[in-house]
Design an enzyme around this catalytic site. Structure first.
Site, short mmCIF file in Angstrom:
data_model
loop_
_atom_site.label_atom_id
_atom_site.label_comp_id
_atom_site.label_asym_id
_atom_site.label_seq_id
_atom_site.Cartn_x
_atom_site.Cartn_y
_atom_site.Cartn_z
N GLY A 53 32.58 8.67 0.92
CA GLY A 53 33.09 8.96 -0.42
C GLY A 53 34.59 9.12 -0.30
N GLU A 54 35.08 10.25 -0.75
CA GLU A 54 36.51 10.52 -0.64
C GLU A 54 36.66 11.90 -0.02
OE1 GLU A 54 38.92 8.30 -1.26
OE2 GLU A 54 40.26 9.87 -0.51
N SER A 55 37.17 11.93 1.20
CA SER A 55 37.15 13.18 1.95
C SER A 55 37.99 14.28 1.32
CB SER A 55 37.59 12.95 3.40
OG SER A 55 38.86 12.36 3.44
N CYS A 85 31.82 7.83 7.52
CA CYS A 85 33.08 7.52 6.84
C CYS A 85 33.81 8.79 6.37
CB CYS A 85 32.80 6.54 5.72
SG CYS A 85 34.22 5.50 5.40
N ARG A 116 42.97 8.20 8.52
CA ARG A 116 42.31 7.79 7.26
C ARG A 116 42.79 6.42 6.82
NH1 ARG A 116 43.31 11.55 2.66
NH2 ARG A 116 41.74 10.22 1.71
N ILE A 144 34.73 0.46 4.54
CA ILE A 144 35.41 0.55 3.24
C ILE A 144 36.49 1.62 3.34
CG2 ILE A 144 35.15 1.01 0.77
CD1 ILE A 144 32.15 0.39 1.13
N ARG A 145 37.73 1.20 3.31
CA ARG A 145 38.85 2.15 3.52
C ARG A 145 38.47 3.14 4.63
NH1 ARG A 145 40.47 5.44 -0.23
NH2 ARG A 145 38.44 5.56 -1.20
N HIS A 180 29.90 2.50 6.86
CA HIS A 180 28.70 2.78 6.06
C HIS A 180 27.57 1.89 6.56
CE1 HIS A 180 30.55 4.86 2.50
NE2 HIS A 180 31.64 4.27 2.99
N GLU A 182 24.42 2.38 5.19
CA GLU A 182 23.44 2.37 4.09
C GLU A 182 23.71 1.27 3.07
OE1 GLU A 182 25.97 4.29 4.38
OE2 GLU A 182 26.89 4.45 2.41
N1 GLN Z 1 39.15 6.54 2.63
C1 GLN Z 1 38.18 7.56 2.36
C2 GLN Z 1 38.73 8.92 2.74
O1 GLN Z 1 39.76 9.00 3.32
C3 GLN Z 1 36.88 7.31 3.09
C4 GLN Z 1 36.25 6.07 2.53
C5 GLN Z 1 34.76 6.02 2.66
O2 GLN Z 1 34.07 7.03 2.82
N2 GLN Z 1 34.29 4.84 2.51
O3 GLN Z 1 38.12 9.91 2.45
#
Ligand code: GLN
Length: 210
Positions: A53-55, A85, A116, A144-145, A180, A182
């Site tokens: 997600g987004e940490s 992630c 990150r 993903i990122r 990821h 999943e």
């Molecule tokens: N870039 C996100 C972060 O820094 C992580 C991305 C992800 O969980 N796919 O939190």
């Protein structure tokens, strides 16, 4: 190995991110799941999954719901965790690239340094095969990122690498991935993690019988 013991109860941190896909996979593998949104949800679970997600958002919400300290405490007391992630970033001891205007509060339990977004931006997301020696086969990994694992501490084992960089690590009961699984419908790593929990549980049972 199937056993007659009760199904594992897995908590999934469900404040933000990709928790629903993990729920489906864990349940398809025979585990029971419970969404973790507050401290009370941490009781009675055999392990915890922290999704991607987004940490920064995840750690802010954990602070707001007063989950950070109890989470850290339970993990340090031995609760098994599976982080992917953003989940890896949240577990990490050291993080590069945290936004300057936000002091990120991580769990600080996994002895790795992560950078990150180091695999590129959203549009540079990619899917790759990653060989996992423990399985003897390659799995499908979606980045993903994604964070890069730049350094690992002594007690940290690298379970898989991609282009000579660790992407799957384990430290005691903590297993974490920079990608990821999943999203690609990949369930072999969830299976691996659940098996390690079942093995630990049956070791405990045998100990108690002695
Ligand atoms: N870039 C996100 C972060 O820094 C992580 C991305 C992800 O969980 N796919 O939190």
């Amino acid at each position: 190995m199937e056993s007659s013991s009760p199904p594992l109860q897995i908590g999934i941190l469900a404040l933000q991110g990709d928790y629903e896909a993990h729920r489906r996979i864990l349940e398809s593998l025979g585990a029971r799941t419970k969404a973790v949104r507050g401290v009370a949800d941490l009781t009675g679970i055999n392990g915890l999954l922290i999704p991607g997600g987004e940490s920064t958002v995840m750690s802010r919400l954990c602070e707001r719901y007063e989950l950070t300290a109890p989470l850290k405490e339970q993990i340090e007391a031995g609760m098994p965790v599976f982080g992917t992630c953003a989940g890896l970033i949240f577990l990490a001891r050291e993080t590069e690239g945290t936004s300057a205007n936000f002091e990120q509060t991580g769990l600080d339990v996994l002895d790795v340094r992560v950078a990150r977004n180091a695999y590129g931006t959203q549009i540079e997301s990619f899917e790759s095969e990653v060989f996992v020696p423990q399985l003897g086969e390659s799995i499908r990994a979606v980045f993903i990122r994604a964070p890069q694992i730049r350094a690992v501490g002594e007690g940290v084992e690298t379970l898989a690498s991609h282009r000579d960089m660790p992407v799957m690590v384990r430290q005691g009961g903590i297993m974490a991935l920079s990608f990821h699984p999943e999203i690609a419908g990949e369930d072999r790593l969830h299976r691996l993690w659940l098996d390690s929990l079942r093995e630990a549980a049956s070791r405990e049972e045998r100990k108690a019988e002695l």
